[in-house]
Design a protein around this motif. Structure first.
Motif, short mmCIF file in Angstrom:
data_model
loop_
_atom_site.label_atom_id
_atom_site.label_comp_id
_atom_site.label_asym_id
_atom_site.label_seq_id
_atom_site.Cartn_x
_atom_site.Cartn_y
_atom_site.Cartn_z
N VAL A 1 95.95 40.78 43.18
CA VAL A 1 94.77 40.06 42.73
C VAL A 1 94.71 38.69 43.40
CG1 VAL A 1 93.74 38.92 40.73
CG2 VAL A 1 94.62 41.24 40.52
N GLU A 2 93.51 38.31 43.81
CA GLU A 2 93.29 36.94 44.27
C GLU A 2 92.77 36.14 43.09
OE1 GLU A 2 90.59 34.49 47.54
OE2 GLU A 2 90.93 36.66 47.76
N HIS A 3 93.55 35.19 42.65
CA HIS A 3 93.19 34.43 41.45
C HIS A 3 92.01 33.50 41.72
CE1 HIS A 3 96.82 35.89 39.60
NE2 HIS A 3 97.56 35.41 40.59
N PRO A 4 91.19 33.25 40.71
CA PRO A 4 90.08 32.32 40.89
C PRO A 4 90.57 30.90 41.12
CG PRO A 4 90.29 32.95 38.59
CD PRO A 4 91.22 33.82 39.36
N GLU A 5 89.75 30.09 41.75
CA GLU A 5 90.10 28.70 42.02
C GLU A 5 90.38 27.96 40.71
OE1 GLU A 5 88.23 24.82 44.39
OE2 GLU A 5 87.19 26.76 44.39
N GLY A 6 91.45 27.20 40.71
CA GLY A 6 91.81 26.43 39.52
C GLY A 6 92.84 27.11 38.64
N PHE A 7 93.10 28.40 38.88
CA PHE A 7 94.12 29.11 38.09
C PHE A 7 95.42 29.09 38.86
CE2 PHE A 7 96.56 32.89 36.96
CZ PHE A 7 96.59 32.80 35.58
N ASN A 8 96.45 28.51 38.25
CA ASN A 8 97.77 28.43 38.89
C ASN A 8 98.72 29.41 38.20
OD1 ASN A 8 100.21 27.81 40.02
ND2 ASN A 8 100.21 25.64 39.44
N PRO A 9 99.07 30.52 38.84
CA PRO A 9 99.92 31.52 38.19
C PRO A 9 101.31 30.99 37.82
CG PRO A 9 99.64 32.02 40.52
CD PRO A 9 98.67 30.93 40.21
N ASP A 10 101.75 29.92 38.48
CA ASP A 10 103.06 29.36 38.17
C ASP A 10 103.13 28.74 36.78
OD1 ASP A 10 103.94 30.12 40.68
OD2 ASP A 10 103.52 28.17 41.59
N GLU A 11 101.98 28.47 36.18
CA GLU A 11 101.93 27.87 34.85
C GLU A 11 101.97 28.93 33.74
OE1 GLU A 11 98.38 25.58 34.76
OE2 GLU A 11 99.10 24.08 36.21
N TRP A 12 101.97 30.19 34.12
CA TRP A 12 101.79 31.26 33.14
C TRP A 12 102.96 32.24 33.15
CZ3 TRP A 12 97.50 31.23 29.94
CH2 TRP A 12 96.51 30.30 30.27
N VAL A 13 103.11 32.96 32.06
CA VAL A 13 104.07 34.06 31.96
C VAL A 13 103.39 35.23 31.25
CG1 VAL A 13 105.04 33.19 29.77
CG2 VAL A 13 106.39 34.75 31.20
N ILE A 14 103.60 36.41 31.76
CA ILE A 14 103.10 37.61 31.10
C ILE A 14 104.15 38.06 30.10
CG2 ILE A 14 102.58 40.07 31.43
CD1 ILE A 14 101.27 39.32 34.06
N VAL A 15 103.71 38.40 28.89
CA VAL A 15 104.62 38.85 27.82
C VAL A 15 104.10 40.17 27.26
CG1 VAL A 15 105.69 38.27 25.61
CG2 VAL A 15 105.12 36.44 27.23
#
Length: 387
Positions: A39-53
């Motif tokens: 997936v190409e994330h939308p602008e402004g979304f930083n995946p490093d700030e998130w965790v999938i649970v």
């Protein structure tokens, strides 16, 4: 509580509350199969700030293991690390393990297969406080609605339990020619999923099959081992009076069938359940126990977790605003199919190698509400039959 850490290629994952054997089993799930679409994330979304649970009830039930497969496929596609919570059939373990993950400081994109309906408010509030987004599958209090909680509780999602129970009742009663004695193995008692499936089974019998007698029901907590023990106890109590067994899911049926086989009664009893797990398919194909399995329903754990997590991701990344969605996308029913030995072959494709990743690719392309074989079909609070 034991915390076990497993390093994976790509996103990392820890298994909370698991025994070492279970952790090793979970770790093996992502070892093979095709990779899901990235997936190409939308602008402004930083995946490093998130965790999938992904929080599952246990790691002994094949459905829960399939939940983990779906979570792994989504994690791989989104490039976001994955944490697995093994609740070990305990609400307390589930909630405390989720709290431990939230304390890490990363915002959660979460799927929860709740142990009990009453767990949902506590978990949702914790996720909300952490700035995360969560979907709950299968169980919550009917009056606890995501529309009233806010955007962080993105959606409640399920397959309809009443329809599942009716599928099993009809298949079992028809196999017994409308006459006979059956026992029931529900799941967790404080589970709307179990309650609705049991209600559907009983309603179908009451309305259409007066010759079928329910001898007894024993809640078995979605656990194959407990299902086997309860079946063994009921065999001791009723012996060859038992003509049929209905289980609220295949995990418990797997244990029950083993107990009947050990007692030398498997060839004399018919079985119906929910889930069409790979082991169940194997038994249908082989004709085990004089074609003992007569009815099933089709859905997959990996589809549920993938739908739940992708819906939460869309909210977290700003691609949907939950409060602007139609009600049936906040409280959602996804398609459930009745399966018999006559039509099972059309579902074999969904257990092929790489099937979770292929489903996730279609999910990303079509969205969480329009992906076959489990598109959105309705929503709201499931109404129990009056009979």
């Amino acid at each position: 509580m034991t915390t076990l850490t497993t390093k994976l290629a790509g996103p990392t994952r820890r298994a909370f509350g698991a025994a070492a054997v279970a952790a090793a089993m979970i770790a093996s799930l992502g070892a093979s199969g095709a990779a899901a679409q990235s997936v190409e994330h939308p602008e402004g979304f930083n995946p490093d700030e998130w965790v999938i649970v992904a929080s599952v009830i246990n790691t002994t039930n094949p459905y829960m293991i399939s939940n983990i497969e779906g979570a792994e496929a989504i994690s791989e596609a989104l490039g976001i690390p994955l944490e697995i919570v093994n609740s070990n059939n305990s609400s307390q373990t589930s909630i405390s393990s989720i709290y431990a993950i939230l304390a890490s400081g990363k915002k959660p994109i979460m799927f929860v297969n709740t142990v009990a309906s009453s767990d949902a408010p506590t978990i949702v509030e914790a996720v909300k406080q952490a700035g995360g987004y969560v979907t709950i599958w299968w169980n919550k209090p009917d009056e606890y609605k995501p529309q009233n909680v806010g955007d962080n509780f993105v959606a409640f999602q399920k397959h309809t339990g009443v329809d599942s129970g009716r599928c099993g009742a009809q298949a079992l009663a028809e196999a017994l020619s409308g006459e006979g004695n059956v026992i029931l193995l529900p799941g967790v008692q404080d589970s709307t999923t179990s309650k609705t499936r049991v209600a559907g089974f009983k309603a179908e019998i009451a309305e259409n099959y007066p010759g079928i007698t329910i001898l007894e029901e024993r809640p078995s907590n979605w656990d194959p081992q407990l299902g086997g023990r309860n079946a063994r106890d009921l065999i001791v109590k009723y012996g060859d009076q038992i003509d049929g067994v209905w289980s609220a899911d295949d995990g418990m049926q797997i244990g029950a069938m083993q107990s009947f086989e050990n007692a030398g009664l498997l060839d004399q009893v018919k079985f119906a359940s929910d889930g069409l797990y790979p082991k169940t398919l194997e038994d249908i194909i082989s004709g085990r126990g004089n074609n003992a399995i007569v009815g099933e329903t089709f859905h997959r754990g990996y589809m549920a977790s993938a739908i739940g997590l992708y819906t939460a991701y869309l909210a977290a990344s700003g691609q949907i605003v939950p409060s602007e969605l139609e009600d049936n996308k906040r409280e959602s029913f996804f398609k459930l199919s009745c399966v018999t030995p006559a039509n099972y072959e059309q579902y074999l494709q969904y257990d092929a190698e790489g099937a979770p990743a292929e489903f996730v690719s279609r999910l990303i392309e079509n969205g969480p509400w329009d992906t076959e074989p489990v598109p959105l079909v309705g929503g709201g609070v499931e109404v129990l039959p009056e009979s």
